[in-house]
Design an enzyme around this catalytic site. Structure first.
Site, PDB file in Angstrom:
ATOM      1  N   HIS A 161       0.888  -1.231  -0.089  1.00 23.77           N
ATOM      2  CA  HIS A 161      -0.139   0.177  -0.018  1.00 23.77           C
ATOM      3  C   HIS A 161       0.968   1.164  -0.081  1.00 23.77           C
ATOM      4  O   HIS A 161       1.270   1.547   0.956  1.00 23.77           O
ATOM      5  CB  HIS A 161      -0.761   0.058   1.416  1.00 23.77           C
ATOM      6  CG  HIS A 161      -1.732  -1.232   1.286  1.00 23.77           C
ATOM      7  ND1 HIS A 161      -2.936  -1.218   0.574  1.00 23.77           N
ATOM      8  CD2 HIS A 161      -1.906  -2.314   2.073  1.00 23.77           C
ATOM      9  CE1 HIS A 161      -3.561  -2.212   0.907  1.00 23.77           C
ATOM     10  NE2 HIS A 161      -3.052  -2.992   1.724  1.00 23.77           N
ATOM     11  N   VAL A 192       2.191 -16.420  -5.070  1.00 23.90           N
ATOM     12  CA  VAL A 192       2.509 -17.810  -5.682  1.00 23.90           C
ATOM     13  C   VAL A 192       2.686 -18.888  -4.356  1.00 23.90           C
ATOM     14  O   VAL A 192       2.964 -18.717  -3.275  1.00 23.90           O
ATOM     15  CB  VAL A 192       3.612 -17.856  -6.527  1.00 23.90           C
ATOM     16  CG1 VAL A 192       3.542 -17.169  -7.603  1.00 23.90           C
ATOM     17  CG2 VAL A 192       4.857 -17.284  -5.575  1.00 23.90           C
ATOM     18  N   ARG A 193       2.136 -20.064  -4.597  1.00 27.32           N
ATOM     19  CA  ARG A 193       1.619 -21.278  -3.566  1.00 27.32           C
ATOM     20  C   ARG A 193       1.808 -22.425  -4.157  1.00 27.32           C
ATOM     21  O   ARG A 193       1.376 -22.747  -5.295  1.00 27.32           O
ATOM     22  CB  ARG A 193       0.458 -20.781  -2.848  1.00 27.32           C
ATOM     23  CG  ARG A 193      -0.726 -20.876  -3.779  1.00 27.32           C
ATOM     24  CD  ARG A 193      -2.007 -20.429  -2.975  1.00 27.32           C
ATOM     25  NE  ARG A 193      -3.251 -20.359  -3.891  1.00 27.32           N
ATOM     26  CZ  ARG A 193      -3.314 -19.308  -4.602  1.00 27.32           C
ATOM     27  NH1 ARG A 193      -2.672 -18.163  -4.676  1.00 27.32           N
ATOM     28  NH2 ARG A 193      -4.493 -19.374  -5.462  1.00 27.32           N
ATOM     29  N   HIS A 214      -1.130  -6.624  -5.239  1.00 25.13           N
ATOM     30  CA  HIS A 214      -0.956  -8.005  -4.627  1.00 25.13           C
ATOM     31  C   HIS A 214      -0.288  -9.100  -5.416  1.00 25.13           C
ATOM     32  O   HIS A 214      -0.697  -8.984  -6.684  1.00 25.13           O
ATOM     33  CB  HIS A 214      -2.367  -8.338  -4.428  1.00 25.13           C
ATOM     34  CG  HIS A 214      -2.712  -9.865  -4.041  1.00 25.13           C
ATOM     35  ND1 HIS A 214      -3.250 -10.679  -4.973  1.00 25.13           N
ATOM     36  CD2 HIS A 214      -2.261 -10.513  -2.819  1.00 25.13           C
ATOM     37  CE1 HIS A 214      -3.293 -11.792  -4.310  1.00 25.13           C
ATOM     38  NE2 HIS A 214      -2.656 -11.800  -3.040  1.00 25.13           N
ATOM     39  N   HIS A 271      -0.303  -5.405 -17.473  1.00 21.24           N
ATOM     40  CA  HIS A 271      -0.732  -6.571 -18.152  1.00 21.24           C
ATOM     41  C   HIS A 271       0.102  -7.161 -19.226  1.00 21.24           C
ATOM     42  O   HIS A 271       0.172  -8.450 -19.265  1.00 21.24           O
ATOM     43  CB  HIS A 271      -2.109  -6.330 -18.978  1.00 21.24           C
ATOM     44  CG  HIS A 271      -3.489  -6.276 -17.869  1.00 21.24           C
ATOM     45  ND1 HIS A 271      -4.102  -7.417 -17.737  1.00 21.24           N
ATOM     46  CD2 HIS A 271      -3.819  -5.559 -17.068  1.00 21.24           C
ATOM     47  CE1 HIS A 271      -5.090  -7.333 -16.862  1.00 21.24           C
ATOM     48  NE2 HIS A 271      -5.060  -6.184 -16.346  1.00 21.24           N
TER      49      HIS A 271
END
EC number: 1.3.3.3
Length: 301
Positions: free
Chosen positions: A94, A107-108, A104, A143
């Site tokens: 922020h 990756v997981r 935000h 993007h």
């Protein structure tokens, strides 16, 4: 499946991102390592009252347990009761300047384990941008980097994950997108481990290139109380999404994760107003009419 390889990558990713953000901000992140009594732990890197970042956190966690929480099995009831192991890097930044967007990235990797059976594993992740005052060139840049990150895995991934991001980061109770999107994916396990891991790594590795140039371009623009007031109002939407809809937040809280680390995504100053909308034609109204519209920011191939 090689969990140790994924964990090593995620630890290095956290370190690289924190180093890049410290260079961009000029301040230092506080490192806070923690253990989870039920199994696992992590490291939270947090900056508050930085030169550019009003609040930001880059969290690494590696947790394991005997039974999957409800948020993880809602879409896959056949996994209920399995042991699990999960690792990830998640960040939210922020900035203080209202012209610089919140961002935000996550990756997981997740594995559901049962004795005598093959582990069920999948990757998830993505990144998304939430401006308060939109700039078309920033949306296009963000993007473009998202598309570039996915291109080596196949040209079909960006449009698919872009659409998924628009659908996921949507406040159903407000009937509006959280921001201008990016890419989002979950339950990724096809065609094989190596391909899925490489795609996920590419998303993580491209984060700094996607965000830091935007931050540097906007962080010194002049602003006043009006812009800060609108920023605080729009940050309220961020809080609403994270506490009501976000699967990662719900999983963390339901699995006994570390509350301070889970809620470090929340902005430091937020406002709510009753039934407010910006004046037609104002810079604040432009956010709604030109940016929060689920737009295709890149030309469709």
């Amino acid at each position: 499946m090689d969990f140790a390889q994924v964990k090593d990558y995620l630890v290095n990713l956290q370190n690289n991102i924190v180093a890049g953000l410290e260079q961009a901000d000029g301040g230092s992140f506080r490192r806070d390592s923690w253990d989870r009594p039920e199994g696992g732990g992590g490291t939270s890197c947090v900056i508050e009252e930085g030169n550019v970042l009003e609040r930001g956190g880059v969290n690494f966690s590696h947790v394991h347990g005997k039974g999957l929480p409800a948020s993880a099995t809602a879409a896959r009831p056949e996994l209920a009761g399995r042991a699990f192991e999960a690792a990830g890097v998640s960040l939210v930044l922020h900035p203080r300047n209202p012209y610089a967007p919140t961002v935000h990235m996550n990756v997981r990797f997740f594995a559901a384990i049962k004795e005598g059976a093959e582990p069920v594993w999948w990757f998830g992740g993505g990144m998304d941008l939430t401006p308060y005052y939109g700039f078309e060139e920033d949306a296009i840049h963000f993007h473009q980097i998202c598309k570039h990150a996915l291109q080596p895995s196949g040209s079909e991934y960006y449009p698919r994950f872009k659409k998924w991001c628009d659908e996921y980061f949507y406040l159903k109770h407000r009937k509006e997108p959280r921001g201008i999107g990016g890419v989002f994916f979950d339950d990724l396990n096809q065609p094989d481990f190596v391909t899925c891991f490489n795609l996920t790594k590419s998303v993580g590795d491209q984060f700094l290139a996607a965000y830091v140039p935007i931050l540097q371009k906007r962080c010194n623009l002049p602003y006043g109380e009006r812009e800060r007031d609108f920023q605080a109002y729009r940050r309220g939407r961020y809080v609403e999404f994270n506490l009501v809809w976000d699967r990662g937040t719900l999983f963390g809280l339901q699995s006994g994760g570390r509350t301070e680390s889970i809620l470090m995504s929340l902005p430091p100053i937020v406002k709510w107003r009753y039934d407010w909308s910006p004046a037609a034609g104002s810079p604040e109204a432009k956010l709604y009419t030109d940016f929060l519209i689920g737009k295709d920011w890149l030309p469709l191939d």
